[in-house]
Design an enzyme around this catalytic site. Sequence first.
Site, PDB file in Angstrom:
ATOM      1  N   ASP A 298       0.875  -1.045  -0.106  1.00 62.50           N
ATOM      2  CA  ASP A 298       0.114   0.205  -0.150  1.00 62.50           C
ATOM      3  C   ASP A 298       0.921   1.128   0.095  1.00 62.50           C
ATOM      4  OD1 ASP A 298       0.830  -0.574   2.488  1.00 62.50           O
ATOM      5  OD2 ASP A 298      -1.149  -1.107   3.425  1.00 62.50           O
TER       6      ASP A 298
ATOM      7  N   GLU B  97      -9.598  -2.312   4.913  1.00 58.69           N
ATOM      8  CA  GLU B  97     -10.476  -2.037   6.282  1.00 58.69           C
ATOM      9  C   GLU B  97     -11.737  -2.839   6.440  1.00 58.69           C
ATOM     10  OE1 GLU B  97      -8.722  -0.438   8.192  1.00 58.69           O
ATOM     11  OE2 GLU B  97      -8.413   1.627   7.676  1.00 58.69           O
TER      12      GLU B  97
ATOM     13  N   ASN C  85      -7.699  -3.331  14.089  1.00 66.33           N
ATOM     14  CA  ASN C  85      -9.256  -3.592  13.317  1.00 66.33           C
ATOM     15  C   ASN C  85      -9.295  -4.843  12.546  1.00 66.33           C
ATOM     16  OD1 ASN C  85      -8.047  -2.652  11.068  1.00 66.33           O
ATOM     17  ND2 ASN C  85      -9.420  -0.710  11.172  1.00 66.33           N
TER      18      ASN C  85
ATOM     19  N   HIS D  59      -7.364  -4.882   9.824  1.00 58.26           N
ATOM     20  CA  HIS D  59      -7.133  -4.784   8.391  1.00 58.26           C
ATOM     21  C   HIS D  59      -6.031  -5.438   7.927  1.00 58.26           C
ATOM     22  CE1 HIS D  59      -4.813  -0.804   9.256  1.00 58.26           C
ATOM     23  NE2 HIS D  59      -4.042  -1.523   9.270  1.00 58.26           N
TER      24      HIS D  59
HETATM   25  C1  F6R Z   1       1.504  -1.892   6.035  1.00 57.53           C
HETATM   26  C2  F6R Z   1       0.306  -2.387   6.063  1.00 57.53           C
HETATM   27  C3  F6R Z   1      -0.710  -2.366   7.321  1.00 57.53           C
HETATM   28  C4  F6R Z   1       0.199  -2.611   8.470  1.00 57.53           C
HETATM   29  C5  F6R Z   1      -0.731  -2.613   9.688  1.00 57.53           C
HETATM   30  C6  F6R Z   1      -0.001  -2.889  11.022  1.00 57.53           C
HETATM   31  O1  F6R Z   1       2.064  -1.965   4.603  1.00 57.53           O
HETATM   32  O2  F6R Z   1      -0.284  -2.751   5.020  1.00 57.53           O
HETATM   33  O3  F6R Z   1      -1.758  -2.950   7.332  1.00 57.53           O
HETATM   34  O4  F6R Z   1       0.577  -3.939   8.410  1.00 57.53           O
HETATM   35  O5  F6R Z   1      -1.232  -1.597  10.052  1.00 57.53           O
HETATM   36  O6  F6R Z   1       0.937  -1.905  11.243  1.00 57.53           O
HETATM   37  P1  F6R Z   1       2.056  -2.016  12.272  1.00 57.53           P
HETATM   38  O7  F6R Z   1       2.854  -3.255  12.027  1.00 57.53           O
HETATM   39  O8  F6R Z   1       2.532  -0.825  12.368  1.00 57.53           O
HETATM   40  O9  F6R Z   1       1.427  -2.357  13.778  1.00 57.53           O
END
Ligand code: F6R
Length: 240
Positions: free
Chosen positions: A67, A143, A136, A138
Amino acid sequence: MEYRIFASTDELALACADIFMELLKEKKNAVLGLATGASPVKTYQELIRRYEAGEISFADVTTFNLDEYCDLPKNDKNSYYTFMHENLFNHVDIKEENTHLMDGNAADAELEAAAFDALIEEAGGIDIQLLGVGRNGHIGFNEPADHFSDGSFKVKLKQSTIDANSIYFDENPMPRYALTMGIGTIMKAKKIVLIATGEKKAEAIRAAIKGEVTPRCPVSILQRHPDALLLLDKEAASLL
Ligand code: F6R
């Protein structure tokens, strides 16, 4: 879906780096799906260490990132382009032209996302997709929603994601939109490895493993993937 629980995040990162190293030994021109955020940082550090020790090379590797934020300059300190360069690409022998992130500022987001999916196909598909998970549930920036997404697309971030990630945005407000691989794109990866650490991820991990498969908790879709592995620390696994 399998999972492994580690006593420390260091041990988890070693195991994750081992998985990548095994693939790169067998397939020098592997196609890697990469994630940003806190979860993969130690794994990237371990991969850099192994590269510096002459144990692995990324010279023939191709990467696709999950992303990228919209409406943020490419070189902003919080862009995922910057993150990937600072945390991995600048420190190994990967070729810049073999690294792919969607352009969050593309004039036509739909076209940008479709072209990204087409590039993945052209590259032969993703061999290993690395994932983190949001509190959440995702994955990527898919989401909680009423339906599982298919291809990559532009998404409006949920307030819970904005709350979780805005700690990184001290000067400018955090973007409200992002481009993300779709659930369909992620599920096409031949192997999926997800890293989750810390108690804040425990509920998402419980729902992912023990809950029903539902787009209200996008990570639960991994139950339907034939080769998905969750690497967890004790805290993230505490509700299992
Ligand atoms: C990042 C991504 C997100 C993160 C998720 C967890 O490229 O796609 O899904 O993997 O938000 O973030 P952290 O690792 O910072 O807890």
